[in-house]
Design a protein around this motif. Sequence first.
Motif, PDB file in Angstrom:
ATOM      1  N   PHE A  15      -4.691  -5.621  -5.928  1.00  0.00           N
ATOM      2  CA  PHE A  15      -6.035  -5.114  -6.050  1.00  0.00           C
ATOM      3  C   PHE A  15      -6.210  -5.896  -7.700  1.00  0.00           C
ATOM      4  O   PHE A  15      -6.301  -4.892  -8.755  1.00  0.00           O
ATOM      5  CB  PHE A  15      -6.303  -4.080  -6.044  1.00  0.00           C
ATOM      6  CG  PHE A  15      -6.051  -3.607  -4.321  1.00  0.00           C
ATOM      7  CD1 PHE A  15      -7.002  -4.236  -3.945  1.00  0.00           C
ATOM      8  CD2 PHE A  15      -5.084  -3.219  -4.461  1.00  0.00           C
ATOM      9  CE1 PHE A  15      -6.655  -3.556  -2.437  1.00  0.00           C
ATOM     10  CE2 PHE A  15      -4.574  -2.678  -2.875  1.00  0.00           C
ATOM     11  CZ  PHE A  15      -5.454  -3.571  -1.766  1.00  0.00           C
ATOM     12  N   GLN A  18      -4.259  -4.292 -10.554  1.00  0.00           N
ATOM     13  CA  GLN A  18      -3.359  -3.462 -10.191  1.00  0.00           C
ATOM     14  C   GLN A  18      -2.152  -3.404  -8.685  1.00  0.00           C
ATOM     15  O   GLN A  18      -2.528  -4.411  -8.185  1.00  0.00           O
ATOM     16  CB  GLN A  18      -3.907  -2.626  -9.664  1.00  0.00           C
ATOM     17  CG  GLN A  18      -3.588  -0.911  -9.004  1.00  0.00           C
ATOM     18  CD  GLN A  18      -2.759  -0.178  -9.750  1.00  0.00           C
ATOM     19  OE1 GLN A  18      -3.609   0.646 -10.771  1.00  0.00           O
ATOM     20  NE2 GLN A  18      -1.777   0.150  -9.791  1.00  0.00           N
ATOM     21  N   ALA A  20      -0.262  -2.872  -6.102  1.00  0.00           N
ATOM     22  CA  ALA A  20      -0.166  -1.927  -5.546  1.00  0.00           C
ATOM     23  C   ALA A  20       1.091  -1.665  -4.870  1.00  0.00           C
ATOM     24  O   ALA A  20       1.886  -0.913  -4.694  1.00  0.00           O
ATOM     25  CB  ALA A  20      -1.661  -1.622  -3.856  1.00  0.00           C
ATOM     26  N   GLY A  43       1.365   3.382  -2.506  1.00  0.00           N
ATOM     27  CA  GLY A  43       0.866   2.351  -2.189  1.00  0.00           C
ATOM     28  C   GLY A  43       1.532   2.506  -0.961  1.00  0.00           C
ATOM     29  O   GLY A  43       1.356   1.488   0.144  1.00  0.00           O
ATOM     30  N   THR A  46      -1.627   0.873   1.396  1.00  0.00           N
ATOM     31  CA  THR A  46      -1.457   0.252   1.802  1.00  0.00           C
ATOM     32  C   THR A  46      -0.407  -0.660   2.687  1.00  0.00           C
ATOM     33  O   THR A  46      -0.718  -1.670   2.885  1.00  0.00           O
ATOM     34  CB  THR A  46      -1.612  -0.443  -0.267  1.00  0.00           C
ATOM     35  OG1 THR A  46      -2.213  -0.299  -0.998  1.00  0.00           O
ATOM     36  CG2 THR A  46      -1.434  -2.152  -0.387  1.00  0.00           C
ATOM     37  N   GLU A 166      -1.395   9.697   7.363  1.00  0.00           N
ATOM     38  CA  GLU A 166      -1.326  11.998   7.284  1.00  0.00           C
ATOM     39  C   GLU A 166      -2.937  11.920   8.224  1.00  0.00           C
ATOM     40  O   GLU A 166      -3.720  12.533   7.088  1.00  0.00           O
ATOM     41  CB  GLU A 166      -2.109  11.350   5.300  1.00  0.00           C
ATOM     42  CG  GLU A 166      -1.553  11.147   4.440  1.00  0.00           C
ATOM     43  CD  GLU A 166      -2.214  11.652   3.194  1.00  0.00           C
ATOM     44  OE1 GLU A 166      -2.105  13.073   2.785  1.00  0.00           O
ATOM     45  OE2 GLU A 166      -1.563  10.505   2.455  1.00  0.00           O
ATOM     46  N   HIS A 199       2.695  12.530   2.293  1.00  0.00           N
ATOM     47  CA  HIS A 199       3.012  13.620   1.439  1.00  0.00           C
ATOM     48  C   HIS A 199       4.506  14.309   1.120  1.00  0.00           C
ATOM     49  O   HIS A 199       5.286  13.844   0.623  1.00  0.00           O
ATOM     50  CB  HIS A 199       2.229  13.515  -0.071  1.00  0.00           C
ATOM     51  CG  HIS A 199       1.437  13.332  -0.683  1.00  0.00           C
ATOM     52  ND1 HIS A 199      -0.173  13.092  -0.179  1.00  0.00           N
ATOM     53  CD2 HIS A 199       1.358  12.339  -1.523  1.00  0.00           C
ATOM     54  CE1 HIS A 199      -0.970  12.734  -0.739  1.00  0.00           C
ATOM     55  NE2 HIS A 199      -0.466  11.871  -0.928  1.00  0.00           N
TER      56      HIS A 199
HETATM   57  N1  LIG Z   1      -9.089  -1.336  -1.623  1.00  0.00           N
HETATM   58  C1  LIG Z   1      -8.411  -1.604  -3.288  1.00  0.00           C
HETATM   59  N2  LIG Z   1      -8.847  -1.827  -4.507  1.00  0.00           N
HETATM   60  C2  LIG Z   1      -8.314  -1.615  -6.226  1.00  0.00           C
HETATM   61  N3  LIG Z   1      -7.479  -0.748  -5.723  1.00  0.00           N
HETATM   62  C3  LIG Z   1      -7.346  -0.156  -4.521  1.00  0.00           C
HETATM   63  C4  LIG Z   1      -7.475  -0.954  -3.414  1.00  0.00           C
HETATM   64  N4  LIG Z   1      -6.476   0.344  -1.899  1.00  0.00           N
HETATM   65  C5  LIG Z   1      -5.666   0.880  -3.102  1.00  0.00           C
HETATM   66  N5  LIG Z   1      -5.963   0.189  -4.544  1.00  0.00           N
HETATM   67  C6  LIG Z   1      -4.927   0.841  -5.392  1.00  0.00           C
HETATM   68  O1  LIG Z   1      -3.260   0.696  -5.270  1.00  0.00           O
HETATM   69  C7  LIG Z   1      -2.951   1.425  -5.700  1.00  0.00           C
HETATM   70  C8  LIG Z   1      -1.734   2.090  -4.315  1.00  0.00           C
HETATM   71  O2  LIG Z   1      -2.664   2.283  -3.256  1.00  0.00           O
HETATM   72  P1  LIG Z   1      -3.291   3.244  -2.019  1.00  0.00           P
HETATM   73  O3  LIG Z   1      -4.047   4.088  -1.197  1.00  0.00           O
HETATM   74  O4  LIG Z   1      -1.631   2.653  -1.265  1.00  0.00           O
HETATM   75  O5  LIG Z   1      -1.192   4.435  -2.226  1.00  0.00           O
HETATM   76  P2  LIG Z   1      -1.480   6.082  -1.911  1.00  0.00           P
HETATM   77  O6  LIG Z   1      -0.141   6.070  -2.196  1.00  0.00           O
HETATM   78  O7  LIG Z   1      -1.665   5.550   0.497  1.00  0.00           O
HETATM   79  O8  LIG Z   1      -2.397   6.628  -2.425  1.00  0.00           O
HETATM   80  P3  LIG Z   1      -2.301   8.712  -1.507  1.00  0.00           P
HETATM   81  O9  LIG Z   1      -1.506   8.665  -0.924  1.00  0.00           O
HETATM   82  O10 LIG Z   1      -3.014   8.919  -3.111  1.00  0.00           O
HETATM   83  O11 LIG Z   1      -2.984   8.213   0.028  1.00  0.00           O
HETATM   84  C9  LIG Z   1      -3.434   2.746  -6.234  1.00  0.00           C
HETATM   85  O12 LIG Z   1      -2.950   2.260  -7.254  1.00  0.00           O
HETATM   86  C10 LIG Z   1      -4.681   1.984  -5.522  1.00  0.00           C
HETATM   87  O13 LIG Z   1      -5.556   2.803  -6.554  1.00  0.00           O
END
Ligand SMILES: Nc1ncnc2c1ncn2[C@@H]1O[C@H](COP(=O)(O)OP(=O)(O)OP(=O)(O)O)[C@@H](O)[C@H]1O
Length: 246
Positions: A15, A18, A20, A43, A46, A166, A199
């Motif tokens: 993204f 970044q 992911a 991630g 994602t 979750e 988590h």
């Molecule tokens: N649509 C998006 N636009 C920009 N960055 C994104 C987007 N979706 C995810 N990210 C970034 O990608 C990374 C992974 O995000 P993700 O939501 O997959 O993490 P996660 O492990 O599910 O987190 P959480 O447990 O907090 O939900 C993070 O740094 C997040 O900010």
Amino acid sequence: MNPAQFRLEGVSKVFGDQAALSEVSLDFKFGQHTAIIGPSGCGKTTLLRLLAGLDAPTAGKVLLDGRTLSASGRVLVPPHSRHIGLVFQDLALWPNLSALDNVLLGLPGLRHARSRVRAQALDALERCGIPDLAHARPGRLSGGQQQRVAIARAIAVRPKFLLLDEPFAGLDLVTKDALFDQIAALCRALGSTVILVTHDPAEVAQLCERVVVLERGQVVESGRLGELLQAPQSSLLRRFKAHQQM
Ligand SMILES: Nc1ncnc2c1ncn2[C@@H]1O[C@H](COP(=O)(O)OP(=O)(O)OP(=O)(O)O)[C@@H](O)[C@H]1O
């Protein structure tokens, strides 16, 4: 090739600047409930969105049974054609529709007789223990009941894979336990396989045989939770093990 198997091949998702996910290769076998765990931002969501077809990988491929579903920036097979059910933390229920109509939205009604689709939706509500709430709107339901509507919508299609992000965050432990038990029973009855994002390593043992640990967009370990806890590689599992021993 194993039947009914999701596969990520060298998948990355970026993204802006970044990353992911970085070059993730994983199999999700039919019949083996798997949890994806890891710290916030690693991630997990994602990865689930890529399996669901809600997003496309920046690089690499997502396959089901050897068929390419998405590749390098393009979703080739949309979510409704992937044999999946989805329940996200934000349940995405329509507030102005009844529980039954919310479940009907998850069914590909145009391809079936109307009465058959309705019977399928009512069956899903019944299986989730809320047949009497078919005509209630989400705003009049408790958190646990709303979760059941979302689960009914996801299982109404009798999915091969049930993707849960979750789904029970914010619920009390008793309700959460009851919902985990119900999902396990539903999956046995319908022959669906769970891929759960959480988590919490404690949730893994309740439902899943296998766990995949992500850190900073990469797989750091995977296997059975009990086996991984014997020599944990990730900080999450090390902390969990220390906590269990207290
Ligand atoms: N649509 C998006 N636009 C920009 N960055 C994104 C987007 N979706 C995810 N990210 C970034 O990608 C990374 C992974 O995000 P993700 O939501 O997959 O993490 P996660 O492990 O599910 O987190 P959480 O447990 O907090 O939900 C993070 O740094 C997040 O900010």
